[in-house]
Design an enzyme around this catalytic site. Structure first.
Site, short mmCIF file in Angstrom:
data_model
loop_
_atom_site.label_atom_id
_atom_site.label_comp_id
_atom_site.label_asym_id
_atom_site.label_seq_id
_atom_site.Cartn_x
_atom_site.Cartn_y
_atom_site.Cartn_z
N ARG A 1 -5.40 -6.38 -0.45
CA ARG A 1 -6.03 -7.54 -1.07
C ARG A 1 -5.01 -8.52 -1.62
O ARG A 1 -5.27 -9.71 -1.71
CB ARG A 1 -7.04 -7.09 -2.13
CG ARG A 1 -8.26 -6.38 -1.51
CD ARG A 1 -9.22 -5.84 -2.55
NE ARG A 1 -8.62 -4.90 -3.47
CZ ARG A 1 -8.52 -3.59 -3.28
NH1 ARG A 1 -9.01 -3.05 -2.17
NH2 ARG A 1 -7.97 -2.81 -4.17
N GLU B 1 -1.85 9.07 -9.26
CA GLU B 1 -2.47 10.02 -10.18
C GLU B 1 -2.52 11.42 -9.58
O GLU B 1 -2.27 12.41 -10.25
CB GLU B 1 -3.88 9.54 -10.53
CG GLU B 1 -4.53 10.35 -11.62
CD GLU B 1 -5.87 9.78 -12.05
OE1 GLU B 1 -6.57 10.48 -12.80
OE2 GLU B 1 -6.21 8.67 -11.63
#
Length: 177
Positions: free
Chosen positions: A60, A97
């Site tokens: 994006r 993560e």
């Protein structure tokens, strides 16, 4: 809220990609031509020192980075996922993560000392943006600014970028994400 008109064009999708996540979807902003144009104008207006190149993070970030590069009349550097660029690349691994990722760029995309601004749609924890900054700086780029449409300040990414000397601008903040 600053830029409430733009924030109203960003859709929130609850529980995506997992329960408890409020996904901020900029595709609805992109569907609104005047809103998309206004977001680029406001990003450009927030730039203190014009860059010589825009470095955009896949995917994006490419949309906003390309439009901003055209608006500013500068080049566009693509920061891509591993094995997506032809030619000789350099890259950096960084922690997610749950695991690792890698971004790469062409080794000859940025000459040493070139002023480069980092662009993406959203800053959350800052892991990818920090990796992008480290990658660009490793080849001699002068990276001192970054701009994002959305900031999730509770996740601390913009603060982490500021800690490494990056002037961060954002258009919209969503608290509590």
């Amino acid at each position: 809220m600053k830029n409430a008109d733009l924030a109203a064009l960003i859709r929130t999708i609850p529980d995506f990609p997992s329960p408890g996540i409020q996904f901020r979807d900029i595709t609805t902003l992109l569907l609104d031509g005047p809103g998309f144009a206004l977001s680029i104008e406001r990003m450009a207006a927030g730039i203190a020192t014009p860059p010589q190149a825009i470095a955009a993070i896949e995917a994006r970030g490419f949309v906003f980075g390309a439009a901003l590069a055209v608006r500013l009349g500068c080049g566009l550097v693509l920061l891509r996922k591993q094995r997506k660029l032809p030619g000789t690349v350099t890259g950096i691994d960084y922690a997610l993560e749950y695991g690792q990722d890698r971004i790469e760029m062409h080794v000859d995309a940025v000459p040493p000392g070139q002023r480069v601004m980092l662009i993406d749609d959203l800053i959350a924890t800052g892991g990818t943006a920090l990796a992008a900054t480290a990658l660009l700086r490793s080849i001699g780029a002068d990276v001192t600014a970054a701009s994002f449409i959305i900031d999730l300040p509770d996740l601390g990414g913009a603060a982490r970028l500021r800690d490494v000397g990056i002037d961060v601008t954002t258009l919209v903040e969503f608290e509590g994400d």
